[in-house]
Every structure is written in structure tokens, then in C-alpha cells.
Design a protein around this motif. Structure first.
Motif, PDB file in Angstrom:
ATOM      1  N   HIS A  39     -10.424 -26.809 -23.940  1.00 16.49           N
ATOM      2  CA  HIS A  39     -10.052 -28.093 -24.515  1.00 16.49           C
ATOM      3  C   HIS A  39     -11.323 -28.883 -24.808  1.00 16.49           C
ATOM      4  O   HIS A  39     -12.280 -28.837 -24.037  1.00 16.49           O
ATOM      5  CB  HIS A  39      -9.199 -28.929 -23.538  1.00 16.49           C
ATOM      6  CG  HIS A  39      -7.918 -28.288 -23.137  1.00 16.49           C
ATOM      7  ND1 HIS A  39      -6.797 -28.302 -23.923  1.00 16.49           N
ATOM      8  CD2 HIS A  39      -7.586 -27.590 -22.022  1.00 16.49           C
ATOM      9  CE1 HIS A  39      -5.818 -27.669 -23.303  1.00 16.49           C
ATOM     10  NE2 HIS A  39      -6.276 -27.214 -22.148  1.00 16.49           N
ATOM     11  N   GLN A  41     -13.559 -31.306 -28.178  1.00 12.99           N
ATOM     12  CA  GLN A  41     -13.658 -31.876 -29.512  1.00 12.99           C
ATOM     13  C   GLN A  41     -14.322 -30.870 -30.441  1.00 12.99           C
ATOM     14  O   GLN A  41     -15.288 -30.203 -30.060  1.00 12.99           O
ATOM     15  CB  GLN A  41     -14.501 -33.159 -29.472  1.00 12.99           C
ATOM     16  CG  GLN A  41     -13.849 -34.317 -28.742  1.00 12.99           C
ATOM     17  CD  GLN A  41     -12.859 -35.060 -29.626  1.00 12.99           C
ATOM     18  OE1 GLN A  41     -13.021 -35.144 -30.842  1.00 12.99           O
ATOM     19  NE2 GLN A  41     -11.823 -35.598 -29.012  1.00 12.99           N
ATOM     20  N   GLY A  44     -14.595 -33.245 -35.221  1.00 10.03           N
ATOM     21  CA  GLY A  44     -14.183 -34.629 -35.100  1.00 10.03           C
ATOM     22  C   GLY A  44     -12.758 -34.828 -34.653  1.00 10.03           C
ATOM     23  O   GLY A  44     -12.196 -35.919 -34.804  1.00 10.03           O
ATOM     24  N   ALA A  45     -12.122 -33.815 -34.083  1.00  7.45           N
ATOM     25  CA  ALA A  45     -10.725 -33.930 -33.670  1.00  7.45           C
ATOM     26  C   ALA A  45     -10.524 -33.273 -32.315  1.00  7.45           C
ATOM     27  O   ALA A  45     -11.364 -32.505 -31.834  1.00  7.45           O
ATOM     28  CB  ALA A  45      -9.810 -33.276 -34.707  1.00  7.45           C
ATOM     29  N   VAL A  46      -9.396 -33.601 -31.694  1.00  7.70           N
ATOM     30  CA  VAL A  46      -9.009 -32.948 -30.445  1.00  7.70           C
ATOM     31  C   VAL A  46      -8.765 -31.471 -30.719  1.00  7.70           C
ATOM     32  O   VAL A  46      -8.118 -31.107 -31.700  1.00  7.70           O
ATOM     33  CB  VAL A  46      -7.746 -33.595 -29.861  1.00  7.70           C
ATOM     34  CG1 VAL A  46      -7.291 -32.849 -28.611  1.00  7.70           C
ATOM     35  CG2 VAL A  46      -8.003 -35.066 -29.549  1.00  7.70           C
TER      36      VAL A  46
END
Length: 332
Positions: A39, A41, A44-46
Motif C-alpha cells: 500500500h 502512493q 499521485g494517487a492511493v
């Protein structure tokens, strides 16, 4: 600048080696398989990566290679990292000895630009900057930038004369800039797919902003990909089945420069205006790179031009949701 709704970017990889069934996230893997989950970044996103493999060490290596590739490409395509190759190109108008991935992606941009007769054009960065700067002012005219400023920005738009090869990339006019936001997520998805396939993964759903199904689900059924509801983008409005296909969606709901939502991110390089033909456009093609770019371009084209383009391609499926709410499907 006040976005009405940001385009949701959930980056995920769920992959299994041939012959393995996928297990629900958070549960223990099957006795003969190992689940490695990461898990964090990315782009620029999860991001979430899950890889199932008989050999745990192989699964770990595939996750590490995928992450390394994403981060490497971020340093090429990002508009926001000062050390990115694209930032250097836009700053100086020329880039000597460019990264091979940037050259390869510009070649795909050229193909899509030609296929769509200029509707897909990465030089719209000048228009993006114009609208961003205009609506960032507290006294911004709600009707948009003045006509002279729009004409000046359009003078810096046009991919045709952009020159590039392995030695250099040259932007022909002062003040020109490239944005690869309409295609780079697809390219990164395809590169991760290459890594997984090289590692023996034959069943996977990879989503680096645009999902791509590798093979079918281990059960033999197609992967099911949700498409956002344009009126409520946080919800799924439709579900499409995909086997060895990428699915990319574009819609005016993704980002607005102004509070009233009149000016969206789908900027037409030919007129400088925002696309308003459809609520959403979804494209299914073998690669996420092409699907990503063409979903952007098709948002600016009437159905007959879209049909002509996919006939030239000889493949693909396009789902249109018109402004009146009618669903239209076009297929090669």
C-alpha cells in the motif's frame, strides 16, 4: 482555480500466476500460493498492489519491479516534479538525449493525433495554463478568458511541428508546453502489465489510472470493470466486461476550472473551448495507452468521426453517454 470534482484515481494491481485463484483482499492466500500486498502512493494517487504466486520471492520481486517502474516513469512524465524530463522540456523548449520512454510515448501521441485529425493533442498545456491562471484570480470573469488571450494561447497549440527523435525533442514555438496527462497513465499501466507477464502472471487487473485486464479471471470469466456515474462520480454507473482489454473513461465531470462547471479539463486544441458533447466516453482497446488517449479525443468528436476512427483502427469498442442521457455503443 476551484475544481468541482476531481477525477478519482485509485491505482491497483491484482495479479495471479497461471493456475492460481485470486483470494479476497485481506484474507489468507490459498495453501499453495503466496499473497504479497503493498500500500502507498504512486502516480499521485492511493495505490494497492497484490500479487499471488506459488513462489513468495517471485511475488515480492514483481511488486518491487512494478513500483520501481512506476517511480521511474513518474520522473519522466510528471508536470510537477522539478527533476522530471517533461518539466525540463517545457521550461527550455528543447531536451537533448531524451529518455526513450518519452520518445516512445510521443510517437504514440503522434499516432493518436493523426488518427483523430488533431483532436488528441498534448500541446494543449498552453490552454490549461490560460484557464488555470484566469480562474485563479479572485476577480475572474466567469465567462472565461478574454478572446485575445485565448487566441494567443491557441497560437502555442499544435502538435504537428513538434520534432522528436532519440537525439532531441524540440518545441517549435516559444511558450509551448506538453502535457501527457491524457495518455501517460495508460502507458504506465501497459508497462506494469509487461513486467507482470514477464514474471509469469497470466491473470491480472492492472489500474494505473486506466484499468487493463490481462487474460480473464482465474475462473475463466471476464474481468468486470466499473465505469463512474457522471452525475455521481464516486458511484459506479455501469459495469463492462473485459478480457485482454483496457478500459478508459473520460468525462467533463472529471475537473472544472470554475465553480459553475462551464469550463472543464477536456480542452479542444482546435478551438480552445471545453468539450460538452457527452457526459462520458469509455473506450475498450488492447492497450491502455491507446484507450487513454482516444477516450480523451473522442470526447471532442461527433459519433460519425469516432466510428470512422475505430474502423481505421480495425478494433475497439466505444460507449458514449450523450448529454441527453442516451447510451450509444460503437464497434469496429
Amino acid at each position: 482555480m476551484s475544481p468541482h470534482l476531481s477525477r478519482r484515481r485509485f491505482i491497483g494491481v491484482t495479479a495471479a500466476a497461471a493456475g492460481l485463484g485470486l483470494v479476497p483482499f485481506g484474507l489468507a492466500a490459498m495453501a499453495d500460493a503466496h499473497l504479497v500486498t503493498w500500500h502507498g502512493q504512486a502516480m499521485g494517487a492511493v495505490a494497492t498492489l497484490q500479487v499471488h504466486h506459488h513462489d513468495r520471492a517471485v511475488a515480492v520481486r514483481l511488486v518491487e519491479r512494478s513500483l520501481a517502474e512506476v517511480r521511474r516513469l513518474e520522473a519522466v512524465f510528471s508536470l510537477y516534479r522539478e527533476d522530471a524530463a517533461l518539466v525540463a522540456l517545457n521550461r527550455h523548449g528543447i531536451l537533448v538525449a531524451p529518455p526513450p520512454d518519452l520518445v516512445a510515448l510521443l510517437a504514440e501521441c503522434r499516432r493518436c493525433w493523426e488518427l483523430t485529425q488533431g483532436a488528441f493533442d498534448p500541446t494543449v498545456q498552453a490552454l490549461w495554463t490560460l484557464y488555470r491562471d484566469h480562474f485563479s484570480r479572485p476577480d475572474a470573469d466567469p465567462s472565461g478568458p478574454p478572446a485575445p488571450a485565448l487566441r494567443e494561447a491557441l497560437d502555442r497549440v499544435g502538435f504537428g511541428p513538434v520534432a522528436f527523435d532519440a537525439n532531441r525533442i524540440v518545441l517549435p514555438r516559444r511558450g509551448m508546453g506538453l502535457t501527457l496527462n491524457g495518455i501517460a497513465q495508460g502507458y504506465v499501466t501497459d508497462r506494469v502489465v509487461d513486467i507482470l507477464r514477464a514474471g509469469g502472471i497470466e491473470s491480472s487487473l492492472v489500474d494505473m489510472g486506466e484499468p487493463r485486464a490481462v487474460g480473464s479471471r482465474p475462473s475463466g470469466e471476464p474481468w468486470r470493470v466499473g465505469v463512474a456515474d457522471p452525475e455521481h462520480p464516486e458511484l459506479v454507473g455501469d459495469v463492462l466486461e473485459a478480457t485482454d482489454r483496457a478500459v478508459a473513461t473520460s468525462g467533463a465531470y472529471g475537473f472544472h476550472f470554475d465553480r459553475d462547471g462551464r469550463f472543464n479539463h477536456l480542452l479542444d486544441p482546435r478551438t480552445g473551448t471545453s468539450g460538452r458533447l457527452y457526459r462520458s466516453v469509455t473506450v475498450l482497446l488492447p492497450t491502455a495507452t491507446a484507450a487513454d488517449a482516444l477516450s480523451t479525443a473522442f470526447s471532442l468528436l461527433p459519433p460519425e468521426d469516432i466510428r470512422h476512427t475505430i474502423q481505421r483502427l480495425g478494433e475497439g469498442q466505444v460507449h458514449l453517454l450523450t448529454v441527453s442521457g442516451d447510451a450509444v455503443m460503437l464497434q469496429a
